[in-house]
Design a protein around this motif. Structure first.
Motif, PDB file in Angstrom:
ATOM      1  N   ASP A 293       0.831  -1.207   0.000  1.00 49.39           N
ATOM      2  CA  ASP A 293       0.000   0.000   0.000  1.00 49.39           C
ATOM      3  C   ASP A 293       0.869   1.262   0.000  1.00 49.39           C
ATOM      4  O   ASP A 293       0.598   2.219  -0.721  1.00 49.39           O
ATOM      5  CB  ASP A 293      -0.931   0.016   1.205  1.00 49.39           C
ATOM      6  N   GLU A 294       1.915   1.241   0.819  1.00 55.85           N
ATOM      7  CA  GLU A 294       2.779   2.417   0.925  1.00 55.85           C
ATOM      8  C   GLU A 294       3.522   2.692  -0.368  1.00 55.85           C
ATOM      9  O   GLU A 294       3.625   3.832  -0.826  1.00 55.85           O
ATOM     10  CB  GLU A 294       3.780   2.228   2.061  1.00 55.85           C
ATOM     11  N   MET A 295       4.055   1.648  -1.003  1.00 54.23           N
ATOM     12  CA  MET A 295       4.882   1.839  -2.183  1.00 54.23           C
ATOM     13  C   MET A 295       4.061   2.172  -3.419  1.00 54.23           C
ATOM     14  O   MET A 295       4.612   2.542  -4.456  1.00 54.23           O
ATOM     15  CB  MET A 295       5.753   0.601  -2.430  1.00 54.23           C
ATOM     16  N   GLY A 296       2.725   2.054  -3.326  1.00 55.26           N
ATOM     17  CA  GLY A 296       1.885   2.512  -4.428  1.00 55.26           C
ATOM     18  C   GLY A 296       1.930   4.012  -4.579  1.00 55.26           C
ATOM     19  O   GLY A 296       1.580   4.554  -5.627  1.00 55.26           O
ATOM     20  N   GLY A 297       2.389   4.706  -3.517  1.00 56.47           N
ATOM     21  CA  GLY A 297       2.561   6.141  -3.588  1.00 56.47           C
ATOM     22  C   GLY A 297       1.257   6.906  -3.689  1.00 56.47           C
ATOM     23  O   GLY A 297       0.171   6.375  -3.447  1.00 56.47           O
ATOM     24  N   ILE A 298       1.364   8.164  -4.079  1.00 58.80           N
ATOM     25  CA  ILE A 298       0.209   9.050  -4.153  1.00 58.80           C
ATOM     26  C   ILE A 298      -0.747   8.637  -5.259  1.00 58.80           C
ATOM     27  O   ILE A 298      -1.963   8.673  -5.098  1.00 58.80           O
ATOM     28  CB  ILE A 298       0.679  10.502  -4.376  1.00 58.80           C
ATOM     29  N   SER A 299      -0.199   8.200  -6.381  1.00 56.21           N
ATOM     30  CA  SER A 299      -1.023   7.963  -7.572  1.00 56.21           C
ATOM     31  C   SER A 299      -1.336   6.505  -7.836  1.00 56.21           C
ATOM     32  O   SER A 299      -2.076   6.198  -8.774  1.00 56.21           O
ATOM     33  CB  SER A 299      -0.321   8.577  -8.799  1.00 56.21           C
ATOM     34  N   GLY A 300      -0.769   5.585  -7.063  1.00 60.32           N
ATOM     35  CA  GLY A 300      -1.014   4.161  -7.297  1.00 60.32           C
ATOM     36  C   GLY A 300       0.075   3.542  -8.154  1.00 60.32           C
ATOM     37  O   GLY A 300       0.812   4.232  -8.871  1.00 60.32           O
ATOM     38  N   TRP A 301       0.189   2.239  -8.079  1.00 62.24           N
ATOM     39  CA  TRP A 301       1.273   1.508  -8.732  1.00 62.24           C
ATOM     40  C   TRP A 301       1.377   1.799 -10.224  1.00 62.24           C
ATOM     41  O   TRP A 301       2.469   1.980 -10.760  1.00 62.24           O
ATOM     42  CB  TRP A 301       1.104   0.010  -8.496  1.00 62.24           C
ATOM     43  N   MET A 302       0.249   1.808 -10.921  1.00 57.66           N
ATOM     44  CA  MET A 302       0.283   1.994 -12.369  1.00 57.66           C
ATOM     45  C   MET A 302       0.902   3.332 -12.744  1.00 57.66           C
ATOM     46  O   MET A 302       1.756   3.421 -13.632  1.00 57.66           O
ATOM     47  CB  MET A 302      -1.133   1.904 -12.932  1.00 57.66           C
ATOM     48  N   GLU A 303       0.497   4.400 -12.039  1.00 53.83           N
ATOM     49  CA  GLU A 303       0.949   5.741 -12.404  1.00 53.83           C
ATOM     50  C   GLU A 303       2.347   6.059 -11.897  1.00 53.83           C
ATOM     51  O   GLU A 303       3.015   6.955 -12.426  1.00 53.83           O
ATOM     52  CB  GLU A 303      -0.039   6.780 -11.864  1.00 53.83           C
ATOM     53  N   GLN A 304       2.830   5.340 -10.890  1.00 54.06           N
ATOM     54  CA  GLN A 304       4.126   5.696 -10.288  1.00 54.06           C
ATOM     55  C   GLN A 304       5.306   5.088 -11.038  1.00 54.06           C
ATOM     56  O   GLN A 304       6.464   5.312 -10.670  1.00 54.06           O
ATOM     57  CB  GLN A 304       4.171   5.256  -8.821  1.00 54.06           C
ATOM     58  N   GLN A 305       5.063   4.332 -12.104  1.00 52.38           N
ATOM     59  CA  GLN A 305       6.170   3.728 -12.841  1.00 52.38           C
ATOM     60  C   GLN A 305       6.858   4.756 -13.738  1.00 52.38           C
ATOM     61  O   GLN A 305       6.302   5.791 -14.075  1.00 52.38           O
ATOM     62  CB  GLN A 305       5.653   2.572 -13.703  1.00 52.38           C
ATOM     63  N   GLY A 306       8.088   4.467 -14.109  1.00 55.03           N
ATOM     64  CA  GLY A 306       8.800   5.306 -15.061  1.00 55.03           C
ATOM     65  C   GLY A 306       9.948   6.086 -14.451  1.00 55.03           C
ATOM     66  O   GLY A 306      10.476   5.752 -13.396  1.00 55.03           O
ATOM     67  N   PHE A 307      10.324   7.168 -15.122  1.00 56.41           N
ATOM     68  CA  PHE A 307      11.440   8.009 -14.688  1.00 56.41           C
ATOM     69  C   PHE A 307      11.006   8.947 -13.571  1.00 56.41           C
ATOM     70  O   PHE A 307       9.945   9.564 -13.639  1.00 56.41           O
ATOM     71  CB  PHE A 307      11.968   8.844 -15.855  1.00 56.41           C
ATOM     72  N   TYR A 308      11.865   9.061 -12.564  1.00 55.19           N
ATOM     73  CA  TYR A 308      11.707  10.050 -11.497  1.00 55.19           C
ATOM     74  C   TYR A 308      12.791  11.103 -11.732  1.00 55.19           C
ATOM     75  O   TYR A 308      13.976  10.824 -11.548  1.00 55.19           O
ATOM     76  CB  TYR A 308      11.846   9.402 -10.123  1.00 55.19           C
ATOM     77  N   VAL A 309      12.352  12.266 -12.165  1.00 56.32           N
ATOM     78  CA  VAL A 309      13.297  13.311 -12.556  1.00 56.32           C
ATOM     79  C   VAL A 309      13.600  14.204 -11.355  1.00 56.32           C
ATOM     80  O   VAL A 309      12.692  14.789 -10.756  1.00 56.32           O
ATOM     81  CB  VAL A 309      12.738  14.161 -13.715  1.00 56.32           C
ATOM     82  N   TYR A 310      14.891  14.309 -11.016  1.00 54.55           N
ATOM     83  CA  TYR A 310      15.339  15.128  -9.893  1.00 54.55           C
ATOM     84  C   TYR A 310      16.168  16.293 -10.416  1.00 54.55           C
ATOM     85  O   TYR A 310      16.948  16.154 -11.353  1.00 54.55           O
ATOM     86  CB  TYR A 310      16.194  14.317  -8.916  1.00 54.55           C
ATOM     87  N   ARG A 311      15.997  17.423  -9.772  1.00 52.20           N
ATOM     88  CA  ARG A 311      16.830  18.601 -10.055  1.00 52.20           C
ATOM     89  C   ARG A 311      17.487  18.995  -8.738  1.00 52.20           C
ATOM     90  O   ARG A 311      16.809  19.369  -7.793  1.00 52.20           O
ATOM     91  CB  ARG A 311      15.968  19.744 -10.578  1.00 52.20           C
ATOM     92  N   ASN A 312      18.812  18.861  -8.662  1.00 50.71           N
ATOM     93  CA  ASN A 312      19.540  19.105  -7.410  1.00 50.71           C
ATOM     94  C   ASN A 312      18.924  18.332  -6.241  1.00 50.71           C
ATOM     95  O   ASN A 312      18.681  18.879  -5.168  1.00 50.71           O
ATOM     96  CB  ASN A 312      19.585  20.599  -7.090  1.00 50.71           C
TER      97      ASN A 312
END
Length: 484
Positions: A265-284
């Motif tokens: 449940d926790e790792m599904g994040g804010i948007s749920g498992w389907m939407e949380q996949q992909g690139f996580y873009v960080y700036r600094n």
């Protein structure tokens, strides 16, 4: 040719700035950016709903500002976006504080003090006043009860800055009722989850920043589940663009059968498992985009375990099209093919783990493989951990031992692996892939003979082998092969 000035009217422009598209959580995150840039170690966010006295304040103990610096910071577009930014600067356009605040409120007050200073600098924007005068008029003080209430936070610090937002017409839009109160606090919960995700790299580690919401500390949410032994990591990759390096680090999260219900449940994040996949873009180190395939791939169910950390620096804003809200990014054309390649590889790795319940995807270089202490393998639908026999130190030990001693050491290592706590506690369904079953039977038989060679009786050797979880349910087949 004569030059004609075209200075924008204050009233219509400030109304336009209110509609940039911030939500509560993205607005507060933009304000917290300033606190982190100012080297704050503590940020306190207070939200109070009390009719006309309602306010939101963000107070930090970072480097304060003097009168001149604060006045500049409160100007619309106070920084030239073309100017070079420092490695720790989370801003770019000089708009974040003002546009974020105006998206929630009509009155913005900022107070700041320097260390060892007895005085405080204060500036106030009031949209009602701007609408009436059509001029960019800043006040240098505030006497509202909300400001006095919030100001007590800053008095706890020797230095720092406090941002107070009043007249919350864009945030509190309902009259007081039980349901409106419930919705109000639900939005605060969503804000907390957003901050725990966006700033998770600042909220952890030896020099962690502490963020509090109404006195409750915000805990970091790591989208890559690094704490789990079952999370698989790809080798880090670096892409070059205009002489600068972009760091990319892909992760495959564990199959849901290897997580508890609360972890899932926790790792599904804010948007749920389907939407949380992909690139996580960080700036600094600040999260900009939480899960995107940059319109290169479709999000699908088998790909939901794929999450990729992509690190940018502040001097890449324009080529990656970072927007004012710091909520969107797009790779430059010269990198799109490499980014697409990494996306496809990671999504395919996720698909294998998703369908084969944790098959190991080996993406490390040969040198890194040889340095690893433990290896993961998927055996009969379960993750099994074994010592890396190619580790240079272990290979060196084996090379210096006589053949008989080397065989005894190898047998002992097999016992260590078989009865290691993480392997003994394996749970979950067992699949019977025919080719793998035959291979396992042969390995069990060989293990039995190795144990017999070092002094175990036939029955003791068989008993030991059958206690190892990967051989569960194979007793008769192993006995038949042994002819015992």
């Amino acid at each position: 040719m004569n030059i004609k000035l075209a200075i924008p009217d204050a009233a219509p422009l400030v109304l336009s700035l209110r509609s940039v598209g911030y939500t509560l959580e993205t607005a507060i995150a933009d304000i917290v950016d300033n606190s982190i840039t100012a080297k704050a170690t503590e940020v306190c966010i207070d939200v109070k709903w009390n009719n006309e006295m309602s306010f939101i304040s963000v107070c930090d103990n970072g480097y304060g500002m003097n009168e001149e610096d604060l006045h500049l910071a409160m100007k619309i577009g106070s920084k030239n976006p073309l100017n070079q930014r420092g490695q720790d600067d989370l801003g770019r356009f000089g708009m974040g504080l003002k546009t974020a605040a105006f998206s929630l409120c009509k009155r913005l007050t900022v107070g700041s003090k320097l260390a060892l200073s007895d005085s405080m600098s204060v500036r106030v924007w009031d949209i009602d006043n701007i609408m009436a005068s059509n001029r960019w008029e800043l006040f240098d003080g505030s006497l509202t009860l909300a400001w006095q209430d919030a100001l007590s936070r800053l008095n706890n610090y020797e230095q720092g800055t406090i941002v107070v937002m009043e007249k919350l017409d864009r945030f509190i839009t309902e009259n007081y009722s039980d349901r409106s109160v419930e919705r109000f606090w639900q939005r605060i919960v969503e804000m907390e989850r957003h901050l725990s995700m966006v700033f998770h790299r600042f909220l952890s580690g030896l020099q962690a920043v502490r963020i509090f919401i109404n006195g409750k500390r915000v805990e970091p949410w790591d989208p890559f589940m690094r704490h789990s032994f079952a999370t698989q990591e790809f080798r880090e990759e670096y892409l070059e663009s205009n002489g600068r390096s972009i760091r990319i680090h892909a992760f495959i999260l564990p199959h849901h059968s290897k997580m508890s219900i609360s972890e899932y449940d926790e790792m599904g994040g804010i948007s749920g498992w389907m939407e949380q996949q992909g690139f996580y873009v960080y700036r600094n180190k600040r999260l900009i985009v939480p899960g995107t395939w940059f319109k290169m791939l479709r999000k699908n169910e088998p790909g939901q375990l794929a999450r990729i950390q992509l690190d940018l620096t502040a001097d890449m804003d324009f080529e990656w099209k970072i927007d004012v809200k710091k909520s969107a990014a797009a790779p430059p054309s010269m990198l799109r093919e490499n980014v697409r390649r990494i996306a496809r590889t990671t999504q395919e790795a996720s698909r294998k783990v998703y369908y084969y319940r944790g098959a190991v995807i080996n993406q490390k270089s040969k040198a890194e493989d040889n340095e690893a202490i433990w290896e993961q393998a998927s055996i009969r639908g379960r993750t099994f951990f074994r010592l890396n026999r190619h580790h240079p130190l272990l290979k060196n030990v084996f090379s210096e031992l006589p053949a008989d001693s080397a065989k005894k050491l190898n047998t002992y290592i097999n016992l260590v692996e078989g009865f290691a706590p993480m392997n003994v506690s394996l749970t979950g369904p067992i699949f019977s892939e025919a080719d793998q079953t035959e291979e396992l039977i042969n390995s069990a038989v060989k293990f039995c003979f190795d144990l017999i060679d070092v002094g175990y009786s036939s029955s003791e050797a068989l008993g030991k082998v059958l206690q190892i979880s990967i051989y569960e349910g194979m007793a008769e087949m192993i006995k038949d092969k042994l002819k015992l």
